[in-house]
Scaffold this motif. Sequence first.
Motif, PDB file in Angstrom:
ATOM      1  N   PRO D  90       0.801  -1.228   0.000  1.00  0.00           N
ATOM      2  CA  PRO D  90       0.000   0.000   0.000  1.00  0.00           C
ATOM      3  C   PRO D  90       0.839   1.286   0.000  1.00  0.00           C
ATOM      4  O   PRO D  90       0.464   2.257  -0.667  1.00  0.00           O
ATOM      5  CB  PRO D  90      -0.833  -0.107   1.283  1.00  0.00           C
ATOM      6  N   LEU D  91       1.967   1.281   0.703  1.00  0.00           N
ATOM      7  CA  LEU D  91       2.787   2.496   0.740  1.00  0.00           C
ATOM      8  C   LEU D  91       3.439   2.755  -0.619  1.00  0.00           C
ATOM      9  O   LEU D  91       3.463   3.891  -1.100  1.00  0.00           O
ATOM     10  CB  LEU D  91       3.846   2.406   1.844  1.00  0.00           C
ATOM     11  N   ALA D  92       3.915   1.693  -1.257  1.00  0.00           N
ATOM     12  CA  ALA D  92       4.498   1.857  -2.593  1.00  0.00           C
ATOM     13  C   ALA D  92       3.439   2.296  -3.600  1.00  0.00           C
ATOM     14  O   ALA D  92       3.698   3.127  -4.475  1.00  0.00           O
ATOM     15  CB  ALA D  92       5.151   0.547  -3.049  1.00  0.00           C
ATOM     16  N   ALA D  93       2.205   1.754  -3.442  1.00  0.00           N
ATOM     17  CA  ALA D  93       1.113   2.130  -4.350  1.00  0.00           C
ATOM     18  C   ALA D  93       0.811   3.617  -4.220  1.00  0.00           C
ATOM     19  O   ALA D  93       0.626   4.324  -5.223  1.00  0.00           O
ATOM     20  CB  ALA D  93      -0.144   1.311  -4.030  1.00  0.00           C
ATOM     21  N   LEU D  94       0.798   4.113  -2.980  1.00  0.00           N
ATOM     22  CA  LEU D  94       0.498   5.531  -2.781  1.00  0.00           C
ATOM     23  C   LEU D  94       1.641   6.408  -3.271  1.00  0.00           C
ATOM     24  O   LEU D  94       1.419   7.442  -3.904  1.00  0.00           O
ATOM     25  CB  LEU D  94       0.190   5.803  -1.303  1.00  0.00           C
ATOM     26  N   ASP D  95       2.859   5.987  -3.008  1.00  0.00           N
ATOM     27  CA  ASP D  95       4.016   6.758  -3.462  1.00  0.00           C
ATOM     28  C   ASP D  95       3.982   6.917  -4.989  1.00  0.00           C
ATOM     29  O   ASP D  95       4.168   8.013  -5.519  1.00  0.00           O
ATOM     30  CB  ASP D  95       5.298   6.038  -3.011  1.00  0.00           C
ATOM     31  N   ALA D  96       3.696   5.819  -5.683  1.00  0.00           N
ATOM     32  CA  ALA D  96       3.630   5.854  -7.148  1.00  0.00           C
ATOM     33  C   ALA D  96       2.473   6.727  -7.618  1.00  0.00           C
ATOM     34  O   ALA D  96       2.572   7.439  -8.621  1.00  0.00           O
ATOM     35  CB  ALA D  96       3.487   4.428  -7.698  1.00  0.00           C
ATOM     36  N   LYS D  97       1.359   6.679  -6.851  1.00  0.00           N
ATOM     37  CA  LYS D  97       0.191   7.484  -7.230  1.00  0.00           C
ATOM     38  C   LYS D  97       0.473   8.981  -7.077  1.00  0.00           C
ATOM     39  O   LYS D  97       0.047   9.787  -7.916  1.00  0.00           O
ATOM     40  CB  LYS D  97      -0.999   7.072  -6.354  1.00  0.00           C
ATOM     41  N   ILE D  98       1.190   9.349  -6.019  1.00  0.00           N
ATOM     42  CA  ILE D  98       1.531  10.772  -5.859  1.00  0.00           C
ATOM     43  C   ILE D  98       2.437  11.211  -7.017  1.00  0.00           C
ATOM     44  O   ILE D  98       2.258  12.299  -7.570  1.00  0.00           O
ATOM     45  CB  ILE D  98       2.193  11.047  -4.485  1.00  0.00           C
ATOM     46  N   ASP D  99       3.377  10.350  -7.392  1.00  0.00           N
ATOM     47  CA  ASP D  99       4.218  10.666  -8.567  1.00  0.00           C
ATOM     48  C   ASP D  99       3.342  10.960  -9.788  1.00  0.00           C
ATOM     49  O   ASP D  99       3.530  11.968 -10.472  1.00  0.00           O
ATOM     50  CB  ASP D  99       5.143   9.477  -8.914  1.00  0.00           C
ATOM     51  N   ARG D 100       2.387  10.061 -10.041  1.00  0.00           N
ATOM     52  CA  ARG D 100       1.515  10.246 -11.210  1.00  0.00           C
ATOM     53  C   ARG D 100       0.695  11.528 -11.086  1.00  0.00           C
ATOM     54  O   ARG D 100       0.531  12.266 -12.051  1.00  0.00           O
ATOM     55  CB  ARG D 100       0.552   9.064 -11.374  1.00  0.00           C
ATOM     56  N   ASN D 101       0.161  11.783  -9.881  1.00  0.00           N
ATOM     57  CA  ASN D 101      -0.654  12.989  -9.693  1.00  0.00           C
ATOM     58  C   ASN D 101       0.161  14.261  -9.877  1.00  0.00           C
ATOM     59  O   ASN D 101      -0.372  15.280 -10.322  1.00  0.00           O
ATOM     60  CB  ASN D 101      -1.323  12.972  -8.316  1.00  0.00           C
ATOM     61  N   GLU D 102       1.450  14.194  -9.520  1.00  0.00           N
ATOM     62  CA  GLU D 102       2.283  15.390  -9.708  1.00  0.00           C
ATOM     63  C   GLU D 102       2.444  15.728 -11.193  1.00  0.00           C
ATOM     64  O   GLU D 102       2.521  16.891 -11.575  1.00  0.00           O
ATOM     65  CB  GLU D 102       3.658  15.201  -9.045  1.00  0.00           C
ATOM     66  N   ARG D 103       2.453  14.666 -12.017  1.00  0.00           N
ATOM     67  CA  ARG D 103       2.511  14.928 -13.475  1.00  0.00           C
ATOM     68  C   ARG D 103       1.148  15.366 -14.011  1.00  0.00           C
ATOM     69  O   ARG D 103       1.053  16.195 -14.902  1.00  0.00           O
ATOM     70  CB  ARG D 103       2.992  13.675 -14.216  1.00  0.00           C
ATOM     71  N   ARG D 104       0.079  14.798 -13.402  1.00  0.00           N
ATOM     72  CA  ARG D 104      -1.276  15.042 -13.922  1.00  0.00           C
ATOM     73  C   ARG D 104      -1.807  16.409 -13.522  1.00  0.00           C
ATOM     74  O   ARG D 104      -2.545  17.049 -14.278  1.00  0.00           O
ATOM     75  CB  ARG D 104      -2.192  13.958 -13.335  1.00  0.00           C
ATOM     76  N   PHE D 105      -1.491  16.833 -12.318  1.00  0.00           N
ATOM     77  CA  PHE D 105      -1.950  18.139 -11.816  1.00  0.00           C
ATOM     78  C   PHE D 105      -0.731  18.981 -11.463  1.00  0.00           C
ATOM     79  O   PHE D 105      -0.406  19.143 -10.287  1.00  0.00           O
ATOM     80  CB  PHE D 105      -2.807  17.983 -10.557  1.00  0.00           C
ATOM     81  N   PRO D 106      -0.028  19.531 -12.463  1.00  0.00           N
ATOM     82  CA  PRO D 106       1.187  20.303 -12.159  1.00  0.00           C
ATOM     83  C   PRO D 106       0.857  21.454 -11.219  1.00  0.00           C
ATOM     84  O   PRO D 106      -0.171  22.117 -11.383  1.00  0.00           O
ATOM     85  CB  PRO D 106       1.641  20.840 -13.523  1.00  0.00           C
TER      86      PRO D 106
END
Lengths: 108, 108, 108, 108
Positions: D90-106
């Motif tokens: 779960p922690l790795a999943a969230l970490d990866a999701k924040i990475d994606r969100n940083e690209r999606r919502f600059p």
Amino acid sequence: MTEPLDVAKLQRRLAEFAAARNWQPYHTPKNLVAALSVEASELVEIFQWLTPEESARVMADAQTAERVTDEVADVLAYLLQLCEVLGIDPLAALDAKIDRNERRFPAP
Amino acid sequence: MTEPLDVAKLQRRLAEFAAARNWQPYHTPKNLVAALSVEASELVEIFQWLTPEESARVMADAQTAERVTDEVADVLAYLLQLCEVLGIDPLAALDAKIDRNERRFPAP
Amino acid sequence: MTEPLDVAKLQRRLAEFAAARNWQPYHTPKNLVAALSVEASELVEIFQWLTPEESARVMADAQTAERVTDEVADVLAYLLQLCEVLGIDPLAALDAKIDRNERRFPAP
Amino acid sequence: MTEPLDVAKLQRRLAEFAAARNWQPYHTPKNLVAALSVEASELVEIFQWLTPEESARVMADAQTAERVTDEVADVLAYLLQLCEVLGIDPLAALDAKIDRNERRFPAP
């Protein structure tokens, strides 16, 4: 002699019930949808550990049947109150939705 | 001339819709309550970041109004299908529940 | 070299992410629990029509596995943000809860 | 001396707790996501009639604070058990999701 039950009559009863207790300030659309989703989850709670087969037999147990019926009533109560405050006709909304679904998912 | 909309008629349309697509095996009570709660959450999603005041004005925007109406229809669709498979009369269930609530929460 | 992932580090990332976009005013506890429940329902949506057996195999399909992992991340994101604004330590809360459950449901 | 709390340790405690009570057959992914969404709704229930301002003060009342903390624990318990049965970190999943969100919502 009583008039037959219908959605408008139930909405009137619900509105009078809420008004008599001064609950309308709490009945914002945002709060009503939250309450609706909470009641829907109380239905889920009854079924969450059941197998599909057990779930098909819930009405055979009188106590569970009563609990399910009670939660169905709660879901409908919040749905009708939401429709009332938003001015949505729930039966017309569903009728129109089935029309759209018939075009979207043509029968084989 | 069309007969007026009522709950029984909508349940008939929903049952025919599901039967024509062979969806009945999916419509266990357990699955239908899950789907009901998912649709209720889709309503919540529309309101989740709104202030109470903004939530009271959702119908002023045509696109949001349509989205809300559509989700209301989905909630009602699953509620009526659940009642159909369980043999529950939703209007009678709600009427009885209001009776009980009137005794449980006497008006001041 | 990066420090290992932990809950506090993720909460820091989430707080910085929200602050950089001025999203904090939206992050009232009431809104965060609504968003949490919406994300939990998006997980339910993936499973709603599956049999128990099919549900046990969801990770075998790469696309479904990704969708499930993504929704797990969303649930955890809102849970950690809620804990942050309320000052709750989620791991300590769960540890204490398991202690209570061990007393409440003694193992046979 | 006890080792510090972490997600893996809590997952171990939860797995042992369920195994000791023979609850694993109930813990299909489908059932666990249902239970997760039910617990998330129990959190919503605490907040459903509160104003945004009241919701920000829930921890000031000891009894409500305890109730919120308890529900947070329940949500986390089912989320960690779901991750365990599905093999998701779960922690790795969230970490990866924040990475994606940083690209999606600059950030602006």
